[in-house]
Each structure stands twice: as C-alpha cells, then as structure tokens.
Design a protein around this motif. Structure first.
Motif, PDB file in Angstrom:
ATOM      1  N   CYS A 198       0.833  -1.216   0.000  1.00 11.10           N
ATOM      2  CA  CYS A 198       0.000   0.000   0.000  1.00 11.10           C
ATOM      3  C   CYS A 198       0.861   1.257   0.000  1.00 11.10           C
ATOM      4  O   CYS A 198       0.572   2.214  -0.731  1.00 11.10           O
ATOM      5  N   ILE A 225      -3.983  -0.850  -4.078  1.00  9.48           N
ATOM      6  CA  ILE A 225      -4.319  -0.520  -2.685  1.00  9.48           C
ATOM      7  C   ILE A 225      -5.602  -1.231  -2.275  1.00  9.48           C
ATOM      8  O   ILE A 225      -5.689  -1.829  -1.202  1.00  9.48           O
ATOM      9  N   GLY A 226      -6.609  -1.177  -3.132  1.00 12.40           N
ATOM     10  CA  GLY A 226      -7.888  -1.828  -2.833  1.00 12.40           C
ATOM     11  C   GLY A 226      -7.742  -3.335  -2.650  1.00 12.40           C
ATOM     12  O   GLY A 226      -8.303  -3.912  -1.715  1.00 12.40           O
ATOM     13  N   LEU A 227      -6.985  -3.969  -3.521  1.00 13.15           N
ATOM     14  CA  LEU A 227      -6.778  -5.412  -3.416  1.00 13.15           C
ATOM     15  C   LEU A 227      -5.987  -5.774  -2.151  1.00 13.15           C
ATOM     16  O   LEU A 227      -6.309  -6.750  -1.466  1.00 13.15           O
ATOM     17  N   ARG A 232      -5.019   4.837 -11.556  1.00 14.83           N
ATOM     18  CA  ARG A 232      -6.070   3.826 -11.456  1.00 14.83           C
ATOM     19  C   ARG A 232      -5.470   2.483 -11.007  1.00 14.83           C
ATOM     20  O   ARG A 232      -6.014   1.822 -10.128  1.00 14.83           O
ATOM     21  N   GLN A 271      -4.438   2.652  -7.346  1.00 18.12           N
ATOM     22  CA  GLN A 271      -5.617   2.583  -6.486  1.00 18.12           C
ATOM     23  C   GLN A 271      -6.163   1.157  -6.423  1.00 18.12           C
ATOM     24  O   GLN A 271      -6.590   0.689  -5.374  1.00 18.12           O
ATOM     25  N   GLU A 272      -6.108   0.460  -7.544  1.00 18.67           N
ATOM     26  CA  GLU A 272      -6.566  -0.930  -7.570  1.00 18.67           C
ATOM     27  C   GLU A 272      -5.666  -1.805  -6.695  1.00 18.67           C
ATOM     28  O   GLU A 272      -6.145  -2.680  -5.965  1.00 18.67           O
ATOM     29  N   ASP A 327      -8.169  -7.486   5.055  1.00 21.35           N
ATOM     30  CA  ASP A 327      -9.427  -7.667   5.780  1.00 21.35           C
ATOM     31  C   ASP A 327      -9.814  -9.132   5.895  1.00 21.35           C
ATOM     32  O   ASP A 327     -10.461  -9.539   6.845  1.00 21.35           O
ATOM     33  N   GLN A 365      -5.913  -4.093   0.619  1.00 23.99           N
ATOM     34  CA  GLN A 365      -6.801  -3.908   1.764  1.00 23.99           C
ATOM     35  C   GLN A 365      -7.815  -5.038   1.869  1.00 23.99           C
ATOM     36  O   GLN A 365      -8.138  -5.490   2.959  1.00 23.99           O
ATOM     37  N   LYS A 366      -8.303  -5.509   0.730  1.00 25.50           N
ATOM     38  CA  LYS A 366      -9.242  -6.630   0.730  1.00 25.50           C
ATOM     39  C   LYS A 366      -8.583  -7.877   1.309  1.00 25.50           C
ATOM     40  O   LYS A 366      -9.164  -8.573   2.145  1.00 25.50           O
TER      41      LYS A 366
END
Length: 120
Positions: free
Chosen positions: A85, A110-112, A104, A107-108, A118, A114-115
């Motif tokens: 991240c 980072i999103g992955l 983009r 950001q993807e 979690d 974080q997923k």
C-alpha cells in the motif's frame, strides 16, 4: 506468573485445537484478566491447579506455533500488505495525476491489498 501477551494472539490462532476447558481457562486468564484464584474458585480447583493447566496449555500453543507458524506468517503478510500500500501511494504521488492509468492501477493495488488484509 507474569502474563505473556503473545499467548492471547496464539489463542486466537490455535484455541480451537485445545480442549474447551483449556481454551476457556486461557481466555479467562489472558483476555478477561481474571486471577488464578478467581479462575480456581469458578472451576472448583486450586490456584496451583489453574496455574499448572495454564502452563501446559501455553506450552501447547507455543509448540503449535513453532510447528505451524500461522501467527508469524500472518504478521509477515500484514507487513507486506502495508508495504504494498505504501509503494502504491508513493507511485500515485510521483505520478501526480499525469498518467490516469497509473493512478487507477495504484488505487486498484491498494484496494486489493486492503481486501486481502481484511480477509486475513
């Protein structure tokens, strides 16, 4: 008996592999901060009996971690995800919006990350 707080973490990972009594006793001692005397009174055993039970259960958890390494691996994965991240954020900052696809993709990433974090 000084409390080893890493046992709380190991209990989260390996608690289901202990007997109900072992798991409950460790939970009461490490997570609910009950004294040996309080646990003994609740269970109808001596303070020394509680201490011995905790010691044996604790040794089992440590042995499981030495063999399986799940808690260590979890910490490593969490650390790696944090670094991923951080790198993606740095890429976004360096790009400063110049190339939309880079922002983009960062950001993807980072999103992955974080997923995954979690789900761990």
């Amino acid at each position: 008996m000084p409390k080893d707080l890493r046992i709380s973490v190991l209990l989260d990972f390996y608690g289901e592999m202990l007997t109900d009594t072992q798991r409950e006793t460790l939970d009461e001692y490490y997570n609910q901060d009950m004294s040996l005397a309080e646990i003994g009174e609740e269970r109808g055993i001596s303070r020394q009996g509680v201490r011995d039970s905790i010691k044996r259960s604790k040794e089992q958890l440590v042995e499981m971690e030495e063999k399986l390494g799940l808690a260590k691996r979890f910490r490593e994965v969490q650390g790696a995800l944090a670094e991923i991240c951080d790198c993606a954020l740095e890429i976004q900052e360096l790009n400063a919006g110049d190339i939309e696809g880079i922002d983009r993709s960062a950001q993807e990433i980072i999103g992955l990350a974080q997923k995954i974090s979690d789900e761990e």
